[in-house]
Design a protein around this motif. Structure first.
Motif, PDB file in Angstrom:
ATOM      1  N   ALA A 109       0.971  -1.198  -0.052  1.00 38.04           N
ATOM      2  CA  ALA A 109      -0.100   0.042  -0.238  1.00 38.04           C
ATOM      3  C   ALA A 109       0.826   1.270   0.010  1.00 38.04           C
ATOM      4  CB  ALA A 109      -0.986   0.006   1.185  1.00 38.04           C
ATOM      5  N   PRO A 110       1.705   1.404  -0.881  1.00 33.49           N
ATOM      6  CA  PRO A 110       2.525   2.800  -1.025  1.00 33.49           C
ATOM      7  C   PRO A 110       1.651   3.969  -1.129  1.00 33.49           C
ATOM      8  CG  PRO A 110       2.553   1.636  -3.087  1.00 33.49           C
ATOM      9  CD  PRO A 110       1.760   0.543  -2.244  1.00 33.49           C
ATOM     10  N   LEU A 111       1.924   5.019  -0.610  1.00 31.83           N
ATOM     11  CA  LEU A 111       1.101   6.223  -0.721  1.00 31.83           C
ATOM     12  C   LEU A 111       2.183   7.463  -1.046  1.00 31.83           C
ATOM     13  CD1 LEU A 111      -1.731   7.282   1.370  1.00 31.83           C
ATOM     14  CD2 LEU A 111       0.364   8.786   1.543  1.00 31.83           C
ATOM     15  N   ILE A 112       1.556   8.302  -1.945  1.00 33.63           N
ATOM     16  CA  ILE A 112       2.115   9.656  -2.115  1.00 33.63           C
ATOM     17  C   ILE A 112       1.347  10.775  -1.756  1.00 33.63           C
ATOM     18  CG2 ILE A 112       3.021  11.282  -4.016  1.00 33.63           C
ATOM     19  CD1 ILE A 112       4.076   8.705  -5.561  1.00 33.63           C
ATOM     20  N   LEU A 113       1.791  11.835  -0.968  1.00 36.92           N
ATOM     21  CA  LEU A 113       0.988  13.045  -0.810  1.00 36.92           C
ATOM     22  C   LEU A 113       1.721  14.302  -1.244  1.00 36.92           C
ATOM     23  CD1 LEU A 113      -1.559  14.025   0.839  1.00 36.92           C
ATOM     24  CD2 LEU A 113      -0.011  14.717   2.738  1.00 36.92           C
ATOM     25  N   ILE A 114       0.998  15.033  -2.117  1.00 38.09           N
ATOM     26  CA  ILE A 114       1.351  16.270  -2.657  1.00 38.09           C
ATOM     27  C   ILE A 114       0.813  17.527  -2.267  1.00 38.09           C
ATOM     28  CG2 ILE A 114       1.897  17.246  -4.921  1.00 38.09           C
ATOM     29  CD1 ILE A 114       3.258  14.930  -4.775  1.00 38.09           C
ATOM     30  N   ASN A 115       1.843  18.522  -2.001  1.00 37.84           N
ATOM     31  CA  ASN A 115       1.146  19.852  -1.660  1.00 37.84           C
ATOM     32  C   ASN A 115       0.510  20.336  -2.755  1.00 37.84           C
ATOM     33  OD1 ASN A 115       0.733  22.226  -0.358  1.00 37.84           O
ATOM     34  ND2 ASN A 115       2.804  22.487   0.214  1.00 37.84           N
ATOM     35  N   SER A 116      -0.626  20.657  -2.553  1.00 33.66           N
ATOM     36  CA  SER A 116      -1.527  21.369  -3.792  1.00 33.66           C
ATOM     37  C   SER A 116      -1.615  22.678  -3.749  1.00 33.66           C
ATOM     38  CB  SER A 116      -3.028  20.761  -3.789  1.00 33.66           C
ATOM     39  OG  SER A 116      -3.764  21.265  -2.453  1.00 33.66           O
ATOM     40  N   LYS A 117      -0.579  23.438  -2.856  1.00 33.46           N
ATOM     41  CA  LYS A 117      -0.601  24.676  -2.697  1.00 33.46           C
ATOM     42  C   LYS A 117       0.472  25.040  -3.781  1.00 33.46           C
ATOM     43  CE  LYS A 117      -3.537  26.007   0.231  1.00 33.46           C
ATOM     44  NZ  LYS A 117      -4.806  27.268  -0.282  1.00 33.46           N
ATOM     45  N   THR A 157       7.135  16.734  -8.367  1.00 33.14           N
ATOM     46  CA  THR A 157       7.486  16.021  -7.076  1.00 33.14           C
ATOM     47  C   THR A 157       6.968  14.599  -7.189  1.00 33.14           C
ATOM     48  OG1 THR A 157       7.242  18.285  -5.848  1.00 33.14           O
ATOM     49  CG2 THR A 157       6.604  16.300  -4.465  1.00 33.14           C
ATOM     50  N   ILE A 158       5.585  14.645  -7.741  1.00 33.98           N
ATOM     51  CA  ILE A 158       5.007  13.292  -8.083  1.00 33.98           C
ATOM     52  C   ILE A 158       6.025  12.182  -8.578  1.00 33.98           C
ATOM     53  CG2 ILE A 158       3.373  12.118  -9.472  1.00 33.98           C
ATOM     54  CD1 ILE A 158       1.606  14.350  -9.222  1.00 33.98           C
ATOM     55  N   ILE A 159       6.742  12.564  -9.643  1.00 37.26           N
ATOM     56  CA  ILE A 159       7.666  11.711 -10.031  1.00 37.26           C
ATOM     57  C   ILE A 159       8.683  11.534  -9.086  1.00 37.26           C
ATOM     58  CG2 ILE A 159       9.099  11.036 -12.349  1.00 37.26           C
ATOM     59  CD1 ILE A 159       6.055  11.231 -12.655  1.00 37.26           C
ATOM     60  N   HIS A 160       9.139  12.544  -8.458  1.00 41.56           N
ATOM     61  CA  HIS A 160      10.343  12.404  -7.517  1.00 41.56           C
ATOM     62  C   HIS A 160       9.935  11.484  -6.441  1.00 41.56           C
ATOM     63  CE1 HIS A 160      13.483  14.042  -4.668  1.00 41.56           C
ATOM     64  NE2 HIS A 160      12.380  13.625  -3.752  1.00 41.56           N
ATOM     65  N   GLU A 161       8.716  11.470  -6.075  1.00 43.08           N
ATOM     66  CA  GLU A 161       8.318  10.588  -4.948  1.00 43.08           C
ATOM     67  C   GLU A 161       8.064   9.188  -5.439  1.00 43.08           C
ATOM     68  OE1 GLU A 161       8.311  11.535  -2.101  1.00 43.08           O
ATOM     69  OE2 GLU A 161       8.398  13.759  -2.675  1.00 43.08           O
ATOM     70  N   LEU A 162       7.833   8.939  -6.760  1.00 43.17           N
ATOM     71  CA  LEU A 162       7.645   7.898  -7.625  1.00 43.17           C
ATOM     72  C   LEU A 162       9.015   7.060  -7.440  1.00 43.17           C
ATOM     73  CD1 LEU A 162       5.433   8.078 -10.617  1.00 43.17           C
ATOM     74  CD2 LEU A 162       5.037   6.633  -8.442  1.00 43.17           C
ATOM     75  N   ALA A 163      10.174   8.000  -7.607  1.00 41.30           N
ATOM     76  CA  ALA A 163      11.486   7.316  -7.498  1.00 41.30           C
ATOM     77  C   ALA A 163      11.841   7.033  -6.244  1.00 41.30           C
ATOM     78  CB  ALA A 163      12.211   8.434  -7.811  1.00 41.30           C
ATOM     79  N   HIS A 164      11.458   7.476  -4.942  1.00 45.15           N
ATOM     80  CA  HIS A 164      11.441   6.996  -3.773  1.00 45.15           C
ATOM     81  C   HIS A 164      11.034   5.419  -3.568  1.00 45.15           C
ATOM     82  CE1 HIS A 164      12.795  10.097  -0.937  1.00 45.15           C
ATOM     83  NE2 HIS A 164      12.441  11.118  -1.913  1.00 45.15           N
ATOM     84  N   LEU A 165       9.756   5.406  -4.149  1.00 41.62           N
ATOM     85  CA  LEU A 165       9.215   4.016  -4.128  1.00 41.62           C
ATOM     86  C   LEU A 165       9.774   3.157  -4.596  1.00 41.62           C
ATOM     87  CD1 LEU A 165       5.304   4.675  -4.852  1.00 41.62           C
ATOM     88  CD2 LEU A 165       6.612   4.708  -2.515  1.00 41.62           C
ATOM     89  N   TRP A 166      10.409   3.302  -5.868  1.00 43.36           N
ATOM     90  CA  TRP A 166      11.259   2.462  -6.724  1.00 43.36           C
ATOM     91  C   TRP A 166      12.584   1.837  -6.232  1.00 43.36           C
ATOM     92  CZ3 TRP A 166       6.957   3.612  -9.077  1.00 43.36           C
ATOM     93  CH2 TRP A 166       6.620   2.746 -10.552  1.00 43.36           C
ATOM     94  N   ILE A 167      13.075   2.841  -5.197  1.00 44.12           N
ATOM     95  CA  ILE A 167      14.365   2.325  -4.483  1.00 44.12           C
ATOM     96  C   ILE A 167      13.784   2.097  -2.810  1.00 44.12           C
ATOM     97  CG2 ILE A 167      16.147   3.602  -5.794  1.00 44.12           C
ATOM     98  CD1 ILE A 167      16.017   5.759  -3.591  1.00 44.12           C
ATOM     99  N   ASN A 168      12.471   1.892  -2.620  1.00 49.80           N
ATOM    100  CA  ASN A 168      11.929   1.480  -1.428  1.00 49.80           C
ATOM    101  C   ASN A 168      12.538   2.378  -0.266  1.00 49.80           C
ATOM    102  OD1 ASN A 168      10.098   0.232   0.217  1.00 49.80           O
ATOM    103  ND2 ASN A 168      11.537  -1.596   0.630  1.00 49.80           N
ATOM    104  N   LYS A 169      12.592   3.915  -0.286  1.00 55.67           N
ATOM    105  CA  LYS A 169      12.888   5.025   0.506  1.00 55.67           C
ATOM    106  C   LYS A 169      12.018   5.882   0.745  1.00 55.67           C
ATOM    107  CE  LYS A 169      17.391   3.497   0.962  1.00 55.67           C
ATOM    108  NZ  LYS A 169      18.026   3.367   2.199  1.00 55.67           N
ATOM    109  N   SER A 170      11.006   5.740   2.021  1.00 57.04           N
ATOM    110  CA  SER A 170      10.103   6.797   2.279  1.00 57.04           C
ATOM    111  C   SER A 170      10.902   7.934   2.570  1.00 57.04           C
ATOM    112  CB  SER A 170       9.462   6.544   3.632  1.00 57.04           C
ATOM    113  OG  SER A 170       8.701   4.987   3.353  1.00 57.04           O
ATOM    114  N   GLY A 171      10.367   9.044   2.166  1.00 56.29           N
ATOM    115  CA  GLY A 171      10.938  10.445   2.436  1.00 56.29           C
ATOM    116  C   GLY A 171      10.056  11.793   2.034  1.00 56.29           C
ATOM    117  N   ILE A 172      10.622  12.882   2.524  1.00 54.69           N
ATOM    118  CA  ILE A 172       9.865  14.048   2.344  1.00 54.69           C
ATOM    119  C   ILE A 172      10.578  15.057   1.627  1.00 54.69           C
ATOM    120  CG2 ILE A 172       9.000  16.017   3.796  1.00 54.69           C
ATOM    121  CD1 ILE A 172       8.618  14.422   6.111  1.00 54.69           C
TER     122      ILE A 172
END
Length: 245
Positions: A103-111, A120-135
């Motif tokens: 259940a991977p999840l990505i949250l984006i600041n809509s502001k 940022t969406i693609i940046h966070e996808l990269a986090h998932l592809w290397i299995n590293k949660s992050g802000i």
């Protein structure tokens, strides 16, 4: 958000959902091009998808739908929790990823600016592809080479590079760039083609030796000046929202 993600994970476990193959498929030592290519393949980020969108908002919608079809929950919010009086500050927070095999999840600041949200969406996808949660917060497209060599900075640099290659593949940019008589005079057109900012296009052009470093800084200052002027006029959003990507 974390509690909701954990609940959803338990629900999916109960339904017998299998782990997602792409979570942790790569590591920080993996080739940037290979990771970007795999994200593009799984999510379907290609020229056809770009052409379906009429604006940044529609491209975000298409990305969201594509992510969810692959089992990635992608949410966008502009407030802290449920408190409508506490907007999320773009200078402090642009998005985060919770990496999970089920259940991977990505949250984006809509502001944030639309082009920045896409990056940022693609940046966070990269986090998932290397299995590293992050802000993700307000940092440059590529962090300063003098920054401390920590795992955090290494992950952020890696994910930024993957995002840049995924959104603006070097071969596609070079081909399109060379078709134009004066590409540096058509930065807005090129940026719109890939649904990124002109700053990202300039950085990609520099990285791929399509422009000199001297020309890059000339055009970079010009673009920043344009964004600053628009921000002062009150019609283009916060300068800090648009300068990152």
């Amino acid at each position: 958000t974390k509690r909701k993600q954990e609940w959803y994970r338990e629900y999916l476990n109960g339904q017998g959902v299998k782990p997602l193959a792409f979570i942790g498929k790569f590591t920080l030592d993996s080739n940037i091009l290979e990771v970007a290519s795999d994200i593009s393949r799984v999510i379907g980020i290609n020229n056809d998808l770009r052409q379906q969108a009429k604006n940044h908002a529609e491209f975000i919608r298409l990305l969201t739908k594509a992510c969810e079809q692959e089992g990635i929950t992608l949410l966008r919010t502009g407030i802290v929790g449920n408190n409508t009086r506490r907007p999320l500050n773009v200078r402090e927070f642009r998005g985060f990823a919770i990496s999970d095999l089920i259940a991977p999840l990505i949250l984006i600041n809509s502001k944030d600016a639309p082009a920045a949200q896409i990056f940022t969406i693609i940046h966070e996808l990269a986090h998932l592809w290397i299995n590293k949660s992050g802000i993700s917060n307000l940092s440059s497209l590529y962090e300063n080479s003098t920054a401390p060599n920590t795992e955090f900075s290494s992950v952020e640099i890696f994910c930024n590079q993957v995002a840049a290659e995924t959104l603006v593949p070097k071969d596609e940019l070079a081909t399109y760039w060379n078709r134009l008589e004066t590409p540096t005079d058509q930065l807005q057109t090129i940026a719109r083609r890939f649904w990124v900012s002109t700053i990202v296009i300039l950085r990609r052009a520099l990285d791929n030796q399509l422009i000199t470093k001297k020309r890059f800084f000339e055009l970079y200052e010009l673009e920043i000046s344009k964004q600053t002027n628009v921000s002062k006029q009150g019609s283009g959003g916060d300068f800090y929202n648009t300068s990152w990507v």
